[in-house]
Design a protein around this motif. Sequence first.
Motif, PDB file in Angstrom:
ATOM      1  N   ILE A 162       0.861  -1.266   0.057  1.00 22.50           N
ATOM      2  CA  ILE A 162       0.107   0.011   0.096  1.00 22.50           C
ATOM      3  C   ILE A 162       0.805   1.310  -0.054  1.00 22.50           C
ATOM      4  O   ILE A 162       2.160   0.968   0.251  1.00 22.50           O
ATOM      5  CB  ILE A 162      -0.851  -0.010   1.336  1.00 22.50           C
ATOM      6  CG1 ILE A 162      -0.222   0.065   2.530  1.00 22.50           C
ATOM      7  CG2 ILE A 162      -1.910  -1.051   1.269  1.00 22.50           C
ATOM      8  CD1 ILE A 162      -0.978   0.148   3.776  1.00 22.50           C
ATOM      9  N   SER A 163       0.260   2.236  -0.228  1.00 27.67           N
ATOM     10  CA  SER A 163       1.072   3.539  -0.257  1.00 27.67           C
ATOM     11  C   SER A 163       1.542   4.228   1.184  1.00 27.67           C
ATOM     12  O   SER A 163       0.968   3.771   2.035  1.00 27.67           O
ATOM     13  CB  SER A 163       0.427   4.904  -1.187  1.00 27.67           C
ATOM     14  OG  SER A 163      -0.847   5.091  -0.287  1.00 27.67           O
ATOM     15  N   GLN A 164       2.472   4.855   1.398  1.00 28.63           N
ATOM     16  CA  GLN A 164       2.787   5.247   2.632  1.00 28.63           C
ATOM     17  C   GLN A 164       1.682   6.208   3.292  1.00 28.63           C
ATOM     18  O   GLN A 164       1.388   5.897   4.185  1.00 28.63           O
ATOM     19  CB  GLN A 164       4.192   6.157   2.515  1.00 28.63           C
ATOM     20  CG  GLN A 164       4.960   6.503   3.598  1.00 28.63           C
ATOM     21  CD  GLN A 164       6.008   7.063   3.655  1.00 28.63           C
ATOM     22  OE1 GLN A 164       6.890   6.968   2.661  1.00 28.63           O
ATOM     23  NE2 GLN A 164       6.311   8.066   4.528  1.00 28.63           N
ATOM     24  N   PRO A 165       1.172   7.297   2.380  1.00 26.46           N
ATOM     25  CA  PRO A 165       0.118   8.007   2.892  1.00 26.46           C
ATOM     26  C   PRO A 165      -1.068   7.292   3.244  1.00 26.46           C
ATOM     27  O   PRO A 165      -1.570   7.705   4.307  1.00 26.46           O
ATOM     28  CB  PRO A 165      -0.201   8.950   1.712  1.00 26.46           C
ATOM     29  CG  PRO A 165       1.080   8.976   0.944  1.00 26.46           C
ATOM     30  CD  PRO A 165       1.493   7.684   0.899  1.00 26.46           C
ATOM     31  N   ALA A 166      -1.257   6.275   2.711  1.00 26.95           N
ATOM     32  CA  ALA A 166      -2.536   5.327   2.987  1.00 26.95           C
ATOM     33  C   ALA A 166      -2.341   4.665   4.374  1.00 26.95           C
ATOM     34  O   ALA A 166      -3.330   4.573   5.081  1.00 26.95           O
ATOM     35  CB  ALA A 166      -2.850   4.538   2.022  1.00 26.95           C
TER      36      ALA A 166
END
Length: 291
Positions: free
Chosen positions: A27-31
Motif C-alpha cells: 500500500i502507499s505510505q500516505p494510505a
Amino acid sequence: MNEKDWELLQTLYEMKNITKAAEKLFISQPALTYRLRSLENEFGVEIAKRGTKRLQFTSEGEYLVEYSRKMLNELAKTKDQLLNMAGNIQGHLRIGVSSHFAHYRLPTILKDFLAVYPNVQVNVTTGWSTKISQKLERKEVHIGIIRGSYEWKEQSILLNEENVCLISKNKIHMGDLPSIGRISYKTDPIFDNMIKDWWNHHFSQPPMVTMEVDRIETCKEMVRNGLGYAIIPQISLRPHDQLYNRILAIDNHPLLRKTWLIYSNSALDLSVVKAFVQFVTTQLRQQAHSL
C-alpha cells in the motif's frame, strides 16, 4: 478495527518503519499513515511516535500490537478448525523452521508431502531456532523445526543429527589453527557455544577470526577461494563443494548437531498437522531401514 488493521499493526511493529511497512503491505505510505492516524483517533491514544529513522511504540501501542497478534492467531485457528471439520486433509499448515534446515532439507520434504496432500497450503517462516521456538509458544506456527538443545515440554521428534566439521580448501594441521585465519558466520548462540567449547578444549589462545559474514554459503565460498578455514554443521556440505573436511570431536566424542521437530499436543487436533507429523515420522523410519 479489523483483520487488515491487525496485520498493519503487526507489520509496523516488525519493521519499525512506515516506508518499509508500506512496501511489505503493498500500500502507499500516505494510505498507511492515514490508517494509523485513524486507529489512534478511534482508540484515543498515540500508538507510535514518529522518529527520524524508527517508529517507537508507546505502551498503548504495544498493547494494541499484542491484541492484534492474538486476534490474528484466533482467526487463523478458526479457519483451520472449520477446514478440519470437513474431514479432509486440507487447509493451512504453518511451520517455523531453522534457516539451515529450511535451505538444505525442507524443500524436498515439502515437495514429497504436497505430492501426497495437494490441498494443503504451507506457510513457512524461517529464522534462528530461538525465534522459531518463541513463535511456537505464541501459537503463531503449528510446528517448529529447530536445531540444537532447547527446552520444550511437549512433543518432540529427533529428525536428524549430523557431525560438526572443519572445512578448508586444502588439508591443514589442527595444531596450526590458531595461526590460520578463520571465517565465521552468523549462527545461533547454542552452536556458537559448542564451537567455543571445542576450541577451548584444544587451544589456550583465541582463534584468529579474519572475516565475519552473514551466510554460511558466503562462508563456504570464502573457504573455497583459500581465504581461511571455517567450522560448519555437516548438513551444509554438498558433494560439489569439493572442500577438505574433518569431523570435530572432544575426547573422541564427535560434536553432534541435532534437529528436532516440535509441536504441542493440541496441534494434533488439526488433521493437517497430524498428517505432516505422521508423514515425517514415516520418512524417518524408511530412511533408518535403508541404512
